[in-house]
Design a protein around this motif. Structure first.
Motif, PDB file in Angstrom:
ATOM      1  N   ILE A   1     -50.182  61.492  17.234  1.00 46.28           N
ATOM      2  CA  ILE A   1     -49.433  62.705  16.912  1.00 46.28           C
ATOM      3  C   ILE A   1     -49.789  63.518  15.767  1.00 46.28           C
ATOM      4  CG2 ILE A   1     -47.277  63.318  15.863  1.00 46.28           C
ATOM      5  CD1 ILE A   1     -45.926  61.001  17.362  1.00 46.28           C
TER       6      ILE A   1
ATOM      7  N   PHE B   1     -44.873  60.523  20.891  1.00 47.22           N
ATOM      8  CA  PHE B   1     -43.566  60.178  19.982  1.00 47.22           C
ATOM      9  C   PHE B   1     -42.694  59.506  20.814  1.00 47.22           C
ATOM     10  CE2 PHE B   1     -39.235  61.312  19.370  1.00 47.22           C
ATOM     11  CZ  PHE B   1     -39.005  60.921  17.873  1.00 47.22           C
TER      12      PHE B   1
ATOM     13  N   CYS C   1     -49.840  55.907  18.526  1.00 48.33           N
ATOM     14  CA  CYS C   1     -49.301  56.988  18.808  1.00 48.33           C
ATOM     15  C   CYS C   1     -48.901  57.794  17.597  1.00 48.33           C
ATOM     16  CB  CYS C   1     -47.860  56.504  19.450  1.00 48.33           C
ATOM     17  SG  CYS C   1     -47.982  55.644  21.011  1.00 48.33           S
ATOM     18  N   ALA C   2     -48.749  57.138  16.345  1.00 46.66           N
ATOM     19  CA  ALA C   2     -48.412  57.987  15.055  1.00 46.66           C
ATOM     20  C   ALA C   2     -49.685  58.624  14.985  1.00 46.66           C
ATOM     21  CB  ALA C   2     -48.034  56.979  14.131  1.00 46.66           C
TER      22      ALA C   2
ATOM     23  N   SER D   1     -46.313  61.268  10.269  1.00 46.63           N
ATOM     24  CA  SER D   1     -47.197  60.858  11.111  1.00 46.63           C
ATOM     25  C   SER D   1     -47.989  59.603  10.457  1.00 46.63           C
ATOM     26  CB  SER D   1     -47.839  61.565  12.200  1.00 46.63           C
ATOM     27  OG  SER D   1     -46.876  62.437  12.848  1.00 46.63           O
TER      28      SER D   1
END
Length: 160
Positions: free
Chosen positions: A98, A60, A94-95, A132
Motif C-alpha cells: 500500500i 488493504f 500488504c502494508a 502504511s
C-alpha cells in the motif's frame, strides 16, 4: 483471552472495511472525474487514479482478512504458532505494498494540488504513506516478538 475481546476486534475489522469500501464506490470515481476536469487533455490520468486507489484497496482487504485470520487463531488458542507469524508477515507485506502504491502515485496528488492550489492534498498522500509504513513496522515488530516467543515456548516444552 476471552472470546468477547476477539469478537469485538473482529467487529472492528469489519467496521474498518466498510468505510473504505464506501470510499472506493463513491469517492474514487469523483476524484477521477475531478482530475479529468483539471486536466482535460490528459484523460489517461483518470485510469491512473482508479489504478492507484483500487490497487491499494486490494492489499488493504487482504491485510484485513489476515487480521481476521489472526483473531481466529487467537480464538483457537493457536496464537503462538507459525500460522500467526505468517499472518503478521502477510499484513506487513500488504502494508508495504500500500505504501509503495501511494509513493508511486504521489505525483498524481501533486498534480491535483498544483492545479487546484490545495497543498493539503499532498499532505493527505504523505499521511497515507506514513500510516502504511507505521503499520508495516508494527507488524514486523510483532512478527519478530512472536517468533521469539515461539522459540522460547518450544525450548520450555523440550526441557519439561
Amino acid at each position: 483471552m476471552k472470546r468477547g475481546t476477539t469478537l469485538f476486534l473482529k467487529a472492528a475489522v469489519i467496521l474498518i472495511g466498510i468505510p473504505v469500501l464506501a470510499l472506493c464506490i463513491f469517492l474514487v470515481p469523483k476524484i477521477a472525474g475531478f482530475i479529468v476536469e483539471l486536466y482535460p487533455d490528459h484523460a489517461y490520468l483518470e485510469y491512473l487514479v482508479y489504478l492507484m486507489f483500487y490497487g491499494a484497496a486490494v492489499p488493504f482487504y487482504i491485510a484485513l482478512y489476515q487480521a481476521f485470520k489472526l483473531l481466529a487463531y487467537i480464538d483457537a488458542s493457536q496464537a503462538f504458532s507459525d500460522l500467526s507469524v505468517q499472518a503478521l508477515k502477510h499484513i506487513r507485506n500488504c502494508a508495504l505494498a500500500i505504501s509503495g502504491i501511494y509513493v508511486v502515485g504521489l505525483p498524481l496528488f501533486y498534480l491535483i494540488a498544483e492545479r487546484d492550489d490545495a497543498p493539503g492534498v499532498i499532505l493527505i498522500g504523505m499521511i497515507l504513506i506514513f500510516a502504511s509504513v507505521v503499520i508495516a513496522v508494527f507488524a514486523a515488530v510483532l512478527q519478530r516478538l512472536l517468533q521469539e516467543a515461539i522459540a522460547i515456548k518450544s525450548e520450555n516444552d523440550l526441557t519439561v
